[in-house]
Scaffold this motif. Structure first.
Motif, PDB file in Angstrom:
ATOM      1  N   MET A  80      39.076 -53.095  70.894  1.00  0.00           N
ATOM      2  CA  MET A  80      38.379 -52.469  72.101  1.00  0.00           C
ATOM      3  C   MET A  80      37.842 -51.018  71.724  1.00  0.00           C
ATOM      4  N   ARG A  81      36.231 -50.864  72.304  1.00  0.00           N
ATOM      5  CA  ARG A  81      35.723 -49.680  72.187  1.00  0.00           C
ATOM      6  C   ARG A  81      36.021 -48.741  73.390  1.00  0.00           C
ATOM      7  N   LEU A  82      36.014 -47.350  72.730  1.00  0.00           N
ATOM      8  CA  LEU A  82      36.404 -46.227  73.714  1.00  0.00           C
ATOM      9  C   LEU A  82      35.166 -45.447  74.031  1.00  0.00           C
ATOM     10  N   ALA A  83      35.047 -44.975  75.287  1.00  0.00           N
ATOM     11  CA  ALA A  83      34.005 -44.264  75.681  1.00  0.00           C
ATOM     12  C   ALA A  83      33.949 -42.617  75.101  1.00  0.00           C
ATOM     13  N   PRO A  84      33.128 -42.021  74.701  1.00  0.00           N
ATOM     14  CA  PRO A  84      33.027 -40.625  74.217  1.00  0.00           C
ATOM     15  C   PRO A  84      34.270 -39.805  74.979  1.00  0.00           C
ATOM     16  N   GLU A  85      33.971 -39.959  76.311  1.00  0.00           N
ATOM     17  CA  GLU A  85      34.800 -38.901  76.987  1.00  0.00           C
ATOM     18  C   GLU A  85      36.486 -39.082  76.887  1.00  0.00           C
ATOM     19  N   ALA A  86      36.657 -40.439  76.802  1.00  0.00           N
ATOM     20  CA  ALA A  86      37.981 -40.733  76.377  1.00  0.00           C
ATOM     21  C   ALA A  86      38.598 -40.530  75.103  1.00  0.00           C
ATOM     22  N   ILE A  87      37.588 -40.460  74.094  1.00  0.00           N
ATOM     23  CA  ILE A  87      37.956 -40.031  72.756  1.00  0.00           C
ATOM     24  C   ILE A  87      38.170 -38.462  72.931  1.00  0.00           C
ATOM     25  N   ALA A  88      37.188 -37.756  73.438  1.00  0.00           N
ATOM     26  CA  ALA A  88      37.273 -36.279  73.660  1.00  0.00           C
ATOM     27  C   ALA A  88      38.466 -35.952  74.169  1.00  0.00           C
ATOM     28  N   ALA A  89      39.142 -36.522  75.305  1.00  0.00           N
ATOM     29  CA  ALA A  89      40.090 -36.411  76.086  1.00  0.00           C
ATOM     30  C   ALA A  89      41.346 -36.295  75.324  1.00  0.00           C
ATOM     31  N   SER A  90      41.420 -37.559  74.478  1.00  0.00           N
ATOM     32  CA  SER A  90      42.446 -37.993  73.496  1.00  0.00           C
ATOM     33  C   SER A  90      42.579 -36.841  72.477  1.00  0.00           C
ATOM     34  N   TYR A  91      41.494 -36.417  71.929  1.00  0.00           N
ATOM     35  CA  TYR A  91      41.382 -35.554  70.823  1.00  0.00           C
ATOM     36  C   TYR A  91      41.969 -34.070  71.011  1.00  0.00           C
ATOM     37  N   GLN A  92      41.670 -33.851  72.438  1.00  0.00           N
ATOM     38  CA  GLN A  92      41.966 -32.210  72.931  1.00  0.00           C
ATOM     39  C   GLN A  92      43.415 -32.405  73.352  1.00  0.00           C
ATOM     40  N   ALA A  93      43.852 -33.188  73.804  1.00  0.00           N
ATOM     41  CA  ALA A  93      45.213 -33.617  74.299  1.00  0.00           C
ATOM     42  C   ALA A  93      46.002 -33.429  72.872  1.00  0.00           C
ATOM     43  N   ALA A  94      45.669 -34.165  71.929  1.00  0.00           N
ATOM     44  CA  ALA A  94      46.606 -34.168  70.841  1.00  0.00           C
ATOM     45  C   ALA A  94      46.552 -32.514  70.055  1.00  0.00           C
ATOM     46  N   CYS A  95      45.448 -32.025  70.119  1.00  0.00           N
ATOM     47  CA  CYS A  95      45.595 -30.707  69.563  1.00  0.00           C
ATOM     48  C   CYS A  95      46.389 -29.700  70.321  1.00  0.00           C
ATOM     49  N   LEU A  96      46.459 -29.927  71.705  1.00  0.00           N
ATOM     50  CA  LEU A  96      47.194 -29.066  72.733  1.00  0.00           C
ATOM     51  C   LEU A  96      48.732 -29.586  72.515  1.00  0.00           C
ATOM     52  N   ALA A  97      48.964 -30.538  72.368  1.00  0.00           N
ATOM     53  CA  ALA A  97      50.269 -30.975  71.981  1.00  0.00           C
ATOM     54  C   ALA A  97      50.780 -30.648  70.888  1.00  0.00           C
ATOM     55  N   GLU A  98      50.055 -30.639  69.834  1.00  0.00           N
ATOM     56  CA  GLU A  98      50.501 -30.274  68.338  1.00  0.00           C
ATOM     57  C   GLU A  98      51.077 -28.574  68.660  1.00  0.00           C
ATOM     58  N   LEU A  99      50.539 -27.797  69.382  1.00  0.00           N
ATOM     59  CA  LEU A  99      50.783 -26.421  69.651  1.00  0.00           C
ATOM     60  C   LEU A  99      51.732 -26.108  70.491  1.00  0.00           C
ATOM     61  N   ASP A 100      52.353 -27.191  71.263  1.00  0.00           N
ATOM     62  CA  ASP A 100      53.562 -26.876  72.087  1.00  0.00           C
ATOM     63  C   ASP A 100      54.830 -27.255  71.268  1.00  0.00           C
ATOM     64  N   ALA A 101      54.547 -27.672  69.995  1.00  0.00           N
ATOM     65  CA  ALA A 101      55.717 -28.025  69.023  1.00  0.00           C
ATOM     66  C   ALA A 101      56.162 -26.934  68.360  1.00  0.00           C
ATOM     67  N   LEU A 102      57.330 -26.731  67.885  1.00  0.00           N
ATOM     68  CA  LEU A 102      57.920 -25.620  66.951  1.00  0.00           C
ATOM     69  C   LEU A 102      57.588 -26.356  65.488  1.00  0.00           C
ATOM     70  N   LYS A 103      56.769 -25.984  65.031  1.00  0.00           N
ATOM     71  CA  LYS A 103      56.396 -26.325  63.590  1.00  0.00           C
ATOM     72  C   LYS A 103      56.542 -25.103  62.779  1.00  0.00           C
ATOM     73  N   PRO A 104      57.564 -25.204  61.858  1.00  0.00           N
ATOM     74  CA  PRO A 104      57.656 -23.973  60.982  1.00  0.00           C
ATOM     75  C   PRO A 104      56.833 -23.696  59.963  1.00  0.00           C
ATOM     76  N   GLY A 105      56.190 -22.383  60.042  1.00  0.00           N
ATOM     77  CA  GLY A 105      55.147 -21.893  59.139  1.00  0.00           C
ATOM     78  C   GLY A 105      53.858 -22.117  59.845  1.00  0.00           C
ATOM     79  N   ASN A 106      53.468 -22.851  60.827  1.00  0.00           N
ATOM     80  CA  ASN A 106      52.309 -22.714  61.680  1.00  0.00           C
ATOM     81  C   ASN A 106      52.254 -21.953  62.692  1.00  0.00           C
ATOM     82  N   VAL A 107      51.138 -22.092  63.422  1.00  0.00           N
ATOM     83  CA  VAL A 107      51.034 -21.436  64.652  1.00  0.00           C
ATOM     84  C   VAL A 107      51.367 -22.482  65.690  1.00  0.00           C
TER      85      VAL A 107
END
Length: 282
Positions: free
Chosen positions: A1-28
């Motif tokens: 299945m092919r995804l539209a650019p808008e869906a890809i961008a939304a998934s990428y940004q959501a992944a970036c923000l979700a990573e920031l919500d987590a306590l990851k020793p040594g990282n921001v």
């Protein structure tokens, strides 16, 4: 299945923000800044890099270069080169309805040039020099050949040579196991990060502090995290490790980059795009 650019961008940004919500020793992360960077820098980086990363019809090199350029303009420092190098092949695979292995097999000279330009723009810490395919030299025709040269010392480069095997063997299984334990989303992300920390020496630590220190950090992680139950939300224990590493200038950034890529890959799969094929990398 092919995804539209808008869906890809939304998934990428959501992944970036979700990573920031987590306590990851040594990282921001949301619990603590570090290394002269704050969560806001990464949030901005995610927002400004998403359009280039997901631009329909663009090649891999152009996506990485333009996303890095947008990031440097917005925040003035390298916050996401590793993330973009890992996420760009996944984005392309989702757009084309294929796997990341097929994307890597079809890269062109322009992709190598774009990635080399992006690396020079970002100027990541501890990069050093290489005897062949040095980023200060003209880009080779084959990006994969350049990544093969760097693979023994850089886990992200290695991903380009093994079809993102670490994602399939470490990150995605850790995420699935965390969900089976009914962990909250942020703690599922922490579980992924901790899995990468313990699985192999962090390349970013190795570049800045040497291979021996990177292996020592991996061993410290294994020792500190043995028996850890994330269902108990062990904030104090993880923050102690976080503070100790940051005081020593230790930033396991490669583990964080792979964590974002894991979340992005999972989000793309949830949207219907199977971009990481276990058969293709095992």
């Amino acid at each position: 299945m092919r995804l539209a650019p808008e869906a890809i961008a939304a998934s990428y940004q959501a992944a970036c923000l979700a990573e920031l919500d987590a306590l990851k020793p040594g990282n921001v992360h949301a619990y603590a800044a570090g290394h002269r960077m704050a969560v806001a820098d990464f949030m901005t980086s995610a927002a400004v890099s998403a359009p280039a990363l997901a631009r329909g019809g663009a090649g891999l090199g152009a996506r990485v270069r333009d996303a890095v350029a947008a990031t440097m303009t917005a925040v003035g420092q390298n916050t996401n080169l590793g993330i973009l190098l890992l996420c760009a092949p996944l984005a392309l695979a989702a757009e084309r309805g294929t796997t990341v292995a097929e994307v890597l097999a079809g890269l062109e000279p322009a992709d190598a040039q774009g990635v080399f330009d992006a690396i020079r723009l970002a100027n990541p810490g501890g990069l050093g020099r290489a005897g062949r395919h040095d980023v200060a030299a003209p880009a080779p025709d084959s990006l994969v050949a350049a990544m093969q040269e760097a693979a023994p010392r850089d886990r992200i480069a290695r991903a380009y040579t093994d079809g993102f095997a670490d994602l399939v063997r470490v990150g995605l299984p850790a995420l699935a196991a965390a969900r089976e334990k009914d962990l909250e989303p942020a703690w599922c992300t922490t579980a992924v990060h901790l899995a990468y920390l313990q699985a192999f020496p962090d390349s970013h630590v190795a570049r800045k502090h040497g291979a021996d220190r990177a292996e020592a950090v991996r061993s410290e992680a294994v020792e500190a995290l043995t028996g850890l139950d994330l269902r108990a939300r062990p904030v104090e224990r993880l923050l102690a490790l976080d503070a100790a590493w940051k005081a020593a200038g230790i930033n396991p950034g490669t583990s964080a980059d792979f964590t974002v890529a894991t979340l992005f890959c999972d989000a793309l799969a949830s949207a219907g795009a199977r971009v990481a094929d276990p058969v293709g990398v095992l």
